[in-house]
Design a protein around this motif. Structure first.
Motif, PDB file in Angstrom:
ATOM      1  N   ILE A 316       0.818  -1.211   0.000  1.00  0.00           N
ATOM      2  CA  ILE A 316       0.000   0.000   0.000  1.00  0.00           C
ATOM      3  C   ILE A 316       0.858   1.270   0.000  1.00  0.00           C
ATOM      4  CG2 ILE A 316      -2.023  -1.098   0.993  1.00  0.00           C
ATOM      5  CD1 ILE A 316      -1.255  -0.077   3.692  1.00  0.00           C
ATOM      6  N   ALA A 317       2.014   1.234   0.656  1.00  0.00           N
ATOM      7  CA  ALA A 317       2.885   2.421   0.647  1.00  0.00           C
ATOM      8  C   ALA A 317       3.396   2.697  -0.767  1.00  0.00           C
ATOM      9  CB  ALA A 317       4.054   2.220   1.605  1.00  0.00           C
ATOM     10  N   GLN A 318       3.757   1.649  -1.465  1.00  0.00           N
ATOM     11  CA  GLN A 318       4.265   1.807  -2.827  1.00  0.00           C
ATOM     12  C   GLN A 318       3.196   2.383  -3.750  1.00  0.00           C
ATOM     13  OE1 GLN A 318       5.223  -1.571  -5.869  1.00  0.00           O
ATOM     14  NE2 GLN A 318       7.067  -1.242  -4.643  1.00  0.00           N
ATOM     15  N   HIS A 319       1.963   1.897  -3.615  1.00  0.00           N
ATOM     16  CA  HIS A 319       0.874   2.406  -4.447  1.00  0.00           C
ATOM     17  C   HIS A 319       0.587   3.875  -4.129  1.00  0.00           C
ATOM     18  CE1 HIS A 319       0.202  -1.819  -5.421  1.00  0.00           C
ATOM     19  NE2 HIS A 319      -0.629  -1.430  -6.372  1.00  0.00           N
ATOM     20  N   ALA A 320       0.643   4.225  -2.851  1.00  0.00           N
ATOM     21  CA  ALA A 320       0.409   5.623  -2.476  1.00  0.00           C
ATOM     22  C   ALA A 320       1.487   6.526  -3.049  1.00  0.00           C
ATOM     23  CB  ALA A 320       0.357   5.755  -0.947  1.00  0.00           C
TER      24      ALA A 320
END
Length: 446
Positions: A316-320
């Motif tokens: 999720i951090a990478q997508h954000a």
């Protein structure tokens, strides 16, 4: 009574049925409530040209009044979430909805810059705690792995509200002169009433916790309560989860800073987008309303796709981070193409909206996985309240830059710079942290 063992296949089936039922019951209600909240929070952007003309507001004074909403929000956010934890979702959200609906409608009484500032401040104070209360409410209903997807639907409400609100606001503005009221007065009155109505219905639409959900079968209710207990226990073993622990935890302050940068882009763009599009197209308020629907429709699709993919991969951090970077580049592109091509600039604004809104759910999912219980309620309030100060800064800063330069380019470059810093911060801080890379928690036995 002896407990009958349940095999993995049966437990998986119970989990799937339970989560499907919870999604169907909880998410539509929350989306409806947030739809009205977001509509009342941002309709001032659609009213801006007529409101400024009739009241005599400069670009800077309008930006200040639009942003002061978040000062009231900031001051009352943590106390409000304490009330949510103390009194439960049904009663507290009813209080929030009714009070903000009254304040939203009261914007029709604006006669000067100071009355605009005052009522916007009161609207922020009334709505304070709503967003973190929803985030906390989701921690009571959705397991960690499921939460990012649920938040995706929640965040999806924002571009949908703007997409639907744009033409609706344009139609309401066309009521100018009816019963002696300006169009922008009708807009505030008619869009404030639904919040009051939903506030009266909230106690009947919401359930505080799974244990109280009579609409869940016994086996599903036991599974969900046990699963959430297991996840809370894994965090409780490593941390104090009291209310003050959430306020003191430094991780929430880091996520508050990251949220601040993202919200600079969210509200800086949403408040001024109708004005920018109207200047690009030369259309009337009604035509602008329908044209603004386009970037928000693109954003709705991107939000749905990215949130589902983030939940599926767990990154999720990478997508954000990637979504925010795309939005930053698109805002700079919009600024560069403003004097060259209205079509190219509009296309860049569509991409910017898509990137901004697609990043919200993954970013919000991370702090919600840090603590549980009262600690989560306090920490999420801190993250949201500090982050939302950007809602004051960015519209005001864009208004100042517009006033100084006589155009929209400098404001778009400013918002792009805020998002660049945020994307870098998310990438280096959260990418390898537990809450930035979702894990699967073993299911609880029934």
């Amino acid at each position: 009574m002896k407990t009958i063992p349940i095999n993995d296949a049966d437990e998986s089936a119970i989990a799937q049925r339970c989560l499907a039922r919870v999604r169907l019951r909880v998410i539509p209600v929350v989306m409806l409530l947030y739809f009205v909240a977001y509509l009342d929070r941002n309709n001032v952007g659609f009213a801006a040209p007529e409101l400024r003309h009739d009241v005599g507001l400069t670009a800077a004074s309008f930006g200040f009044g639009a942003g002061i909403f978040f000062i009231g929000y900031f001051l009352f956010e943590v106390p409000s979430n304490a009330g949510m934890h103390r009194f439960g979702a049904r009663r507290w959200m009813a209080r929030i909805l009714v009070s903000w609906g009254i304040c939203a409608a009261a914007l029709a009484l604006v006669r000067s810059a100071w009355t605009f500032d005052l009522i916007r401040f009161l609207l922020g104070a009334a709505e304070a705690g709503f967003s973190p209360a929803i985030l906390y409410f989701f921690t009571l209903w959705f397991p960690e792995r499921e939460r990012a997807r649920a938040l995706g639907f929640f965040v999806l409400t924002q571009p949908i509200a703007n997409a639907i609100g744009a033409p609706v606001s344009g139609l309401l503005l066309s009521m100018d002169g009816i019963l002696g009221l300006h169009g922008w007065q009708w807009l505030f009155i008619l869009e404030g009433i639904p919040a009051v109505v939903l506030g009266l219905l909230a106690p009947f639409l919401l359930t505080d916790r799974p244990e109280a959900a009579a609409w869940l079968p016994d086996d599903e209710r036991r599974w969900l309560a046990g699963r959430l207990r297991d996840e809370a226990g894994s965090r409780t073993a490593a941390a104090d989860n009291g209310f003050m622990a959430g306020i003191k935890d430094r991780r929430f302050m880091v996520y508050a800073a990251l949220n601040f940068g993202l919200i600079c882009g969210v509200y800086g763009l949403s408040v001024w987008l109708p004005t920018i599009v109207r200047a690009l197209s030369g259309m009337t308020a009604l035509g602008t309303g329908f044209l603004v629907l386009v970037p928000y429709s693109v954003a709705a699709v991107a939000t749905f796709v990215v949130s589902r993919r983030a939940a599926r991969t767990g990154k999720i951090a990478q997508h954000a981070s990637i979504s925010i970077a795309v939005a930053a580049a698109a805002l700079v592109g919009a600024g560069l193409t403003l004097p060259v091509s209205a079509v190219a600039s509009m296309a860049c604004l569509c991409v910017a909206c898509a990137g901004i809104y697609a990043s919200i759910a993954p970013l919000l999912a991370m702090p919600s996985g840090v603590l549980c219980g009262a600690g989560a309620a306090a920490g999420l309030a801190v993250t949201n309240s500090v982050g939302n100060l950007a809602g004051f800064l960015s519209p005001y800063a864009v208004g100042l830059l517009k006033g100084w330069t006589g155009g929209d380019r400098a404001g778009l470059f400013f918002l792009g710079a805020c998002l660049v810093a945020t994307s870098i911060g998310v990438f280096f801080y959260a990418r390898h942290r537990p809450e930035g890379l979702l894990r699967t928690v073993p299911a609880s036995p029934l």
